[in-house]
Write a protein that holds these residues in place. Structure first.
Motif, PDB file in Angstrom:
ATOM      1  N   VAL A  44       0.835  -1.196   0.000  1.00  0.00           N
ATOM      2  CA  VAL A  44       0.000   0.000   0.000  1.00  0.00           C
ATOM      3  C   VAL A  44       0.869   1.245   0.000  1.00  0.00           C
ATOM      4  CG1 VAL A  44      -1.648   1.333   1.353  1.00  0.00           C
ATOM      5  CG2 VAL A  44      -1.968  -1.129   1.093  1.00  0.00           C
ATOM      6  N   ALA A 111      -8.950   2.502  -0.098  1.00  0.00           N
ATOM      7  CA  ALA A 111      -8.731   1.080   0.171  1.00  0.00           C
ATOM      8  C   ALA A 111      -9.828   0.241  -0.472  1.00  0.00           C
ATOM      9  CB  ALA A 111      -8.700   0.836   1.678  1.00  0.00           C
ATOM     10  N   ALA A 112      -9.499  -0.997  -0.758  1.00  0.00           N
ATOM     11  CA  ALA A 112     -10.477  -1.915  -1.335  1.00  0.00           C
ATOM     12  C   ALA A 112     -11.629  -2.137  -0.363  1.00  0.00           C
ATOM     13  CB  ALA A 112      -9.812  -3.236  -1.688  1.00  0.00           C
ATOM     14  N   GLY A 119      -9.931  -2.687  -5.292  1.00  0.00           N
ATOM     15  CA  GLY A 119      -9.587  -1.290  -5.064  1.00  0.00           C
ATOM     16  C   GLY A 119     -10.138  -0.391  -6.154  1.00  0.00           C
ATOM     17  N   TYR A 120      -9.623   0.844  -6.221  1.00  0.00           N
ATOM     18  CA  TYR A 120     -10.154   1.866  -7.117  1.00  0.00           C
ATOM     19  C   TYR A 120      -9.124   2.312  -8.158  1.00  0.00           C
ATOM     20  CZ  TYR A 120     -13.985   2.227  -3.769  1.00  0.00           C
ATOM     21  OH  TYR A 120     -15.065   1.958  -2.970  1.00  0.00           O
TER      22      TYR A 120
END
Length: 353
Positions: A44, A111-112, A119-120
């Motif tokens: 991350v 965050a997912a 996720g995005y």
């Protein structure tokens, strides 16, 4: 040194465990000198750092193009150059592409969730579509203005100032184009690369203004619109390239060389008897993979899982920007076990026919 640079600098075959003690020793030394964590938190952090690079590029580009737009607009007001004013409007529109990119980078950091389990990161692909549409609109505007000036020529004064404004537009756009494309390729953002190509088209439009001013100075009033039509064709060429790149990302296309590297890394593992399907896709700035491997049927569940984890480890090292891989283990078919996928046979493509 980036992780990708470290990977490319390693000697060939560093994952070949059949080389014995020296290969394993080299592998362990790599972890001591340049640790490579596979923890989710570290992945991350890497994604966030990539997004920060992208945001920094977007806002710096906005500042440069904004300054260029203001300078061109001021000179256009003094000289009466409609061509330079149009170029200023064009550059202003290009600066505004920072908005969809900025939104995409911000959304991509989320965050997912249980709804968006990957996720995005795909928000950048949507931004890429907007940017391609802006390039298309820019080409249409450039062609429209060129034809309009060809039909209704207009007198331009202070040609030296117009030439300086055109040079400023070209230099500003070319700098922004190089910066965006370089950052976009480094962090794996197709949208940022497409936006860099868009800035390059605006630089070509600025050169058209410069050459048109030179033609007017020589007495050819139609020079500016004629060159504008030529530049419109160049913009359409860049539109094709940018559109192809965004299309490939939306269709989950990856460089075949990455698949080759992944398959080679899996085949180099001692306990892998064969390699099945290997798939990859981009999620924002990162790659995710799925791979099928064949192992001996005598392995326990714990042993087979250990092989799968080692295979994911090998893939992460072999493929730049790969953050995770789902590895499915099959076993070698024997008379006792039969085909391990026989229960799924009636769900295959042949059964559907």
């Amino acid at each position: 040194m980036s992780e990708q640079t470290r990977e490319q600098s390693r000697p060939p075959g560093h994952h070949d465990h059949r080389e014995g003690f020296l290969s394993r020793l080299w592998h362990e030394l790599e972890h001591l000198v340049a640790p490579h964590s596979h923890d989710a938190a570290d992945k991350v952090d890497t994604a966030l750092e990539s997004s920060r690079d992208g945001m920094r590029t977007v806002w710096l580009s906005l500042a440069v193009l904004g300054g260029t737009t203001l300078a061109e607009a001021a000179i256009a007001a003094v000289s009466g150059s409609i061509a330079l004013l149009g170029d200023a409007i064009h550059n202003g529109a290009d600066a505004l592409t920072a908005l969809p990119l900025g939104v995409a980078f911000v959304v991509g950091r989320r965050a997912a969730s249980r709804s968006y389990t990957y996720g995005y990161g795909r928000a950048e692909d949507l931004a890429g579509i907007v940017i391609v549409l802006l390039i298309a609109a820019s080409s249409a505007l450039a062609g429209y203005e060129a034809i309009g000036r060809l039909i209704n020529p207009r007198e331009v004064t202070h040609l030296w100032a117009v030439a300086l404004g055109a040079l400023a537009g070209f230099v500003g756009n070319e700098w922004v184009a190089r910066y965006r494309v370089r950052t976009g390729r480094r962090i794996g953002s197709a949208a940022l690369v497409a936006d860099g190509l868009h800035a390059r088209t605006d630089g070509f439009t600025s050169l058209a203004v410069l050459l048109g001013a030179g033609g007017v100075a020589l007495g050819w009033r139609a020079a500016d619109p004629v060159i504008g039509l030529v530049i419109t064709v160049a913009i359409l060429s860049v539109l094709r390239d940018a559109g192809r790149q965004v299309y490939r990302r939306l269709m989950d296309a990856v460089d075949p060389e990455l698949i080759d590297r992944a398959e080679a890394a899996l085949r180099d593992m001692d306990q892998v008897r064969a390699v099945g399907a290997v798939r990859m896709r981009w999620i924002g700035h990162a790659l995710r993979a799925e791979a099928d491997i064949v192992v001996e049927p005598a392995l326990t569940i714990v042993e087979a899982h250990a092989v799968a984890v080692e295979a994911e480890h090998a893939l992460i090292h072999a493929v730049p920007r790969l953050t995770a891989a789902t590895v499915h283990t099959d076993h070698v078919a024997t008379p006792e076990t039969g085909d391990p996928h026989a229960p799924l046979g009636h769900h295959g493509p042949a059964a559907a026919e």
